[in-house]
Design an enzyme around this catalytic site. Sequence first.
Site, short mmCIF file in Angstrom:
data_model
loop_
_atom_site.label_atom_id
_atom_site.label_comp_id
_atom_site.label_asym_id
_atom_site.label_seq_id
_atom_site.Cartn_x
_atom_site.Cartn_y
_atom_site.Cartn_z
N ASP A 91 0.69 -1.25 0.21
CA ASP A 91 -0.13 0.00 -0.08
C ASP A 91 0.82 1.32 0.01
O ASP A 91 1.78 1.32 0.82
CB ASP A 91 -0.76 0.07 1.30
CG ASP A 91 -1.91 1.05 1.25
OD1 ASP A 91 -2.03 1.79 0.33
OD2 ASP A 91 -2.24 1.48 2.41
N CYS A 131 -7.44 -1.35 -5.92
CA CYS A 131 -6.65 -1.62 -4.55
C CYS A 131 -7.73 -1.67 -3.43
O CYS A 131 -8.87 -2.17 -3.59
CB CYS A 131 -5.36 -0.65 -4.35
SG CYS A 131 -5.92 1.15 -4.90
N VAL A 132 -7.45 -0.78 -2.07
CA VAL A 132 -8.44 -0.83 -1.32
C VAL A 132 -9.67 0.29 -1.50
O VAL A 132 -10.85 0.27 -1.59
CB VAL A 132 -8.01 -0.54 -0.03
CG1 VAL A 132 -9.09 -0.41 1.18
CG2 VAL A 132 -7.05 -1.64 0.37
N ALA A 133 -8.96 1.73 -1.82
CA ALA A 133 -10.00 2.82 -2.05
C ALA A 133 -10.06 3.29 -3.44
O ALA A 133 -10.58 4.00 -4.08
CB ALA A 133 -9.29 3.91 -1.10
N GLY A 134 -8.84 2.76 -4.32
CA GLY A 134 -8.81 2.89 -5.69
C GLY A 134 -8.29 4.14 -5.84
O GLY A 134 -8.39 5.12 -6.76
N LEU A 135 -7.10 4.57 -4.94
CA LEU A 135 -6.53 5.87 -5.14
C LEU A 135 -5.21 5.83 -5.18
O LEU A 135 -4.68 7.06 -5.40
CB LEU A 135 -6.85 6.63 -3.80
CG LEU A 135 -8.36 7.07 -3.64
CD1 LEU A 135 -8.80 7.76 -2.15
CD2 LEU A 135 -9.04 7.93 -4.91
N GLY A 136 -4.56 4.81 -4.94
CA GLY A 136 -2.99 4.81 -5.35
C GLY A 136 -2.45 3.66 -6.18
O GLY A 136 -2.34 3.68 -7.27
N ARG A 137 -2.56 2.40 -5.75
CA ARG A 137 -1.92 1.32 -6.47
C ARG A 137 -2.63 0.98 -7.45
O ARG A 137 -2.03 1.08 -8.81
CB ARG A 137 -1.88 0.22 -5.72
CG ARG A 137 -0.84 0.06 -4.40
CD ARG A 137 -1.13 -1.04 -3.62
NE ARG A 137 -2.35 -0.83 -2.54
CZ ARG A 137 -2.56 -1.79 -1.82
NH1 ARG A 137 -1.92 -2.82 -1.52
NH2 ARG A 137 -3.64 -1.39 -0.82
#
Length: 232
Positions: A91, A131-137
């Site tokens: 993350d 990813c989890v929130a769809g904001l990084g990976r």
Amino acid sequence: MSAYYTSSAAAGPRKPLGKSSPLANSFSLIEYDRDLRFLIMDCPTNNTIALYLKEFARLNVTDVVRVCEPTYLRERLETHGVRVHDLPFKDGDVPPASVLKQWLELVNERLCDAVSESAAQPVPKTIAVHCVAGLGRAPVLVAVALIEKGMDPLDSIEHVRHKRRGAFNNRQITYLADQYKRTAASKHAKVRASPLNSTASPHASASPAGSGSAVPAIAPKSFFRKMFGSSH
């Protein structure tokens, strides 16, 4: 891989995500070319996967790439004809070479599938990434695909950020803008100008700035403030 980005205007009819869907604010569609696009989204669970499957059918999602730990049974998707690919990495980090290799192979494979099909599909194939929130990976992988296609790195950041507000952290921005290098195949491909980089980008040149931290060749704080409204 084809080396140019096609705008939605040139990509033919699109089947949009219904505004009445409870997932309307969770999905971000990114055009790639007339036969392929990406869907950046947050993380489904076993309790919510039925809602996602309904929209996957509308959007012609053929594959789901999850870069975080599994939060739902892959069989729930595969029984509906959606392939699941696990490409996890840390993350807040940038993708390792092994993940990049598998990601770009998948993109190329779906492009080849589209070319081999005799008739154009009314709705392009869609690769969903979360990813989890769809904001990084997840956004990083989509930006990499756009860069490989010939888009200027900073244009790819701005474009994804425009579609997915809050995407990328500082490390990921620096990676995409200054550190990621296109593959040899993309370098030798004929690059056509995109609507986002048809003129010289004001940020196009880049150089190292201080103690090993590479940033675009303008002051780092003003760069982040100009592009994203804050210096993160």
